[in-house]
Design an enzyme around this catalytic site. Structure first.
Site, PDB file in Angstrom:
ATOM      1  N   SER A   1       0.836  -1.217   0.000  1.00  0.00           N
ATOM      2  CA  SER A   1       0.000   0.000   0.000  1.00  0.00           C
ATOM      3  C   SER A   1       0.862   1.256   0.000  1.00  0.00           C
ATOM      4  CB  SER A   1      -0.971   0.009   1.189  1.00  0.00           C
ATOM      5  OG  SER A   1      -0.299   0.298   2.393  1.00  0.00           O
ATOM      6  N   ASN A   2       2.011   1.211   0.681  1.00  0.00           N
ATOM      7  CA  ASN A   2       2.915   2.374   0.644  1.00  0.00           C
ATOM      8  C   ASN A   2       3.531   2.546  -0.741  1.00  0.00           C
ATOM      9  OD1 ASN A   2       3.345   3.865   3.335  1.00  0.00           O
ATOM     10  ND2 ASN A   2       3.234   1.703   3.931  1.00  0.00           N
TER      11      ASN A   2
ATOM     12  N   ILE B   1      16.192  -7.626   7.187  1.00  0.00           N
ATOM     13  CA  ILE B   1      17.234  -6.699   7.655  1.00  0.00           C
ATOM     14  C   ILE B   1      18.315  -6.619   6.576  1.00  0.00           C
ATOM     15  CG2 ILE B   1      19.042  -6.361   9.393  1.00  0.00           C
ATOM     16  CD1 ILE B   1      17.086  -7.609  11.422  1.00  0.00           C
TER      17      ILE B   1
ATOM     18  N   ASN C   1      13.330   4.363   5.410  1.00  0.00           N
ATOM     19  CA  ASN C   1      12.407   3.305   5.840  1.00  0.00           C
ATOM     20  C   ASN C   1      11.169   3.945   6.465  1.00  0.00           C
ATOM     21  OD1 ASN C   1      11.523   0.642   6.557  1.00  0.00           O
ATOM     22  ND2 ASN C   1      12.228   1.014   8.647  1.00  0.00           N
TER      23      ASN C   1
ATOM     24  N   HIS D   1       8.313   3.019   9.430  1.00  0.00           N
ATOM     25  CA  HIS D   1       8.097   2.086  10.532  1.00  0.00           C
ATOM     26  C   HIS D   1       6.783   2.436  11.227  1.00  0.00           C
ATOM     27  CE1 HIS D   1       9.277  -0.813  13.573  1.00  0.00           C
ATOM     28  NE2 HIS D   1       8.775   0.026  14.458  1.00  0.00           N
TER      29      HIS D   1
ATOM     30  N   THR E   1      20.331   3.279   9.078  1.00  0.00           N
ATOM     31  CA  THR E   1      21.736   3.057   9.425  1.00  0.00           C
ATOM     32  C   THR E   1      21.862   1.578   9.802  1.00  0.00           C
ATOM     33  OG1 THR E   1      21.366   3.557  11.753  1.00  0.00           O
ATOM     34  CG2 THR E   1      21.945   5.426  10.334  1.00  0.00           C
TER      35      THR E   1
ATOM     36  N   ASP F   1      16.083   0.321  12.965  1.00  0.00           N
ATOM     37  CA  ASP F   1      15.042   1.294  13.341  1.00  0.00           C
ATOM     38  C   ASP F   1      15.567   2.453  14.191  1.00  0.00           C
ATOM     39  OD1 ASP F   1      13.164  -0.230  11.971  1.00  0.00           O
ATOM     40  OD2 ASP F   1      12.595  -1.381  13.739  1.00  0.00           O
TER      41      ASP F   1
ATOM     42  N   GLU G   1       1.003   6.806   7.488  1.00  0.00           N
ATOM     43  CA  GLU G   1       2.140   6.495   6.599  1.00  0.00           C
ATOM     44  C   GLU G   1       1.922   7.073   5.212  1.00  0.00           C
ATOM     45  OE1 GLU G   1       3.620   2.307   8.630  1.00  0.00           O
ATOM     46  OE2 GLU G   1       2.530   2.199   6.746  1.00  0.00           O
TER      47      GLU G   1
HETATM   48  C1  GAR Z   1       3.801  -0.727   6.927  1.00  0.00           C
HETATM   49  O1  GAR Z   1       2.931  -0.509   7.991  1.00  0.00           O
HETATM   50  C2  GAR Z   1       5.234  -0.435   7.350  1.00  0.00           C
HETATM   51  O2  GAR Z   1       5.325   0.575   8.320  1.00  0.00           O
HETATM   52  C3  GAR Z   1       5.647  -1.757   7.925  1.00  0.00           C
HETATM   53  O3  GAR Z   1       5.089  -2.711   7.061  1.00  0.00           O
HETATM   54  C4  GAR Z   1       3.854  -2.205   6.554  1.00  0.00           C
HETATM   55  C5  GAR Z   1       3.814  -2.429   5.061  1.00  0.00           C
HETATM   56  O4  GAR Z   1       2.565  -2.156   4.548  1.00  0.00           O
HETATM   57  N1  GAR Z   1       7.065  -1.844   7.983  1.00  0.00           N
HETATM   58  C6  GAR Z   1       7.714  -2.394   8.993  1.00  0.00           C
HETATM   59  O5  GAR Z   1       7.154  -2.911   9.935  1.00  0.00           O
HETATM   60  C7  GAR Z   1       9.216  -2.355   8.881  1.00  0.00           C
HETATM   61  N2  GAR Z   1       9.813  -2.559  10.149  1.00  0.00           N
HETATM   62  P1  GAR Z   1       2.340  -2.068   2.967  1.00  0.00           P
HETATM   63  O6  GAR Z   1       2.939  -3.338   2.352  1.00  0.00           O
HETATM   64  O7  GAR Z   1       0.860  -2.016   2.798  1.00  0.00           O
HETATM   65  O8  GAR Z   1       3.034  -0.831   2.481  1.00  0.00           O
END
Ligand code: GAR
Length: 213
Positions: A15-16, A88, A103, A105, A137, A141, A170
């Site tokens: 979705s992002n 990672i 990233n 989070h 880095t 996180d 996000e």
């Molecule tokens: C998002 O909520 C993102 O913040 C998280 O995975 C999801 C992906 O959603 N990322 C992490 O947890 C990384 N540590 P998406 O596939 O719908 O974009």
């Protein structure tokens, strides 16, 4: 000035990724999405790539880091966007792209690095939750925060409703952070964020009203 090249790494629904691609036209003179990479052949984000005609490299989990290295060598990106990439990235890759990896989070870092943020928010009865965009880095996180989206946790929240609210946050903050990078407004220096060449000491936070969901 040349147009920056960007690649997106994802593992899940995408979705992002979709939201960033939808918001790409207003920065098209500054930054172009060249390709995407996933470690998950089942990831929903693959369909997003097809829909937007974005080249996507799908690799299995076994050789993921050598394939990622090759992918990055091939595209030589100015910006690597992690959009739900759940592997990672090893230090030898991170160190080659210092200040070029972002990233997102699903928490207000430094609170709740790692996994299971929604259950932690509920267990701690948090008043506020949100999402963080940060430079990557070698410390998981913990890279310099670029922007946070923060919302008040409604009384009747569960993990699913928190996920919806967090995704909403996000989808607001990630395009802003990418636009800042595209326009050379932000950069990482050492372990710090500079915005307009000024050192940012505490995170920039956007308060997101429930009515914007
Ligand atoms: C998002 O909520 C993102 O913040 C998280 O995975 C999801 C992906 O959603 N990322 C992490 O947890 C990384 N540590 P998406 O596939 O719908 O974009």
């Amino acid at each position: 000035m040349s147009i920056k090249k960007s690649v997106v790494l994802f593992s899940g629904k995408g979705s992002n990724l979709k939201n960033l691609l939808e918001n790409s036209t207003n920065i098209k003179d500054k930054l172009m999405y060249k390709a995407a990479f996933t470690n998950n052949p089942q990831a929903g984000g693959i369909d997003v790539c097809h829909k937007f005609s974005l080249d996507v490299r799908v690799c299995d989990d076994v050789n993921v880091n050598s394939e990622l290295s090759e992918f990055l060598k091939e595209y030589d990106p100015d910006l690597i966007i992690l959009a739900g990439y759940m592997k990672i990235i090893p230090p030898e890759i991170v160190n080659q792209y210092v200040g070029k990896i972002m990233n997102i989070h699903p928490s207000l870092l430094p609170k709740y690095p790692g996994l299971n943020t929604y259950s932690k928010i509920l267990a701690n009865n948090d008043t506020y939750a949100g999402a963080t965009v940060h430079f990557v880095t070698c410390n998981l996180d913990q890279g310099p925060v670029i922007l946070q989206g923060k919302y008040a946790v409604p009384d009747d929240s569960d993990e699913s409703s928190l996920q919806t609210l967090t995704h909403n946050a996000e989808h607001i903050i990630y395009p802003i952070a990418v636009k800042w990078f595209a326009n050379d407004i932000i950069r990482m220096e050492g372990e710090k964020l500079l915005l307009d060449e000024k050192l940012i000491e505490s995170p920039i936070v956007l308060l997101i009203e429930q009515s914007s969901v």
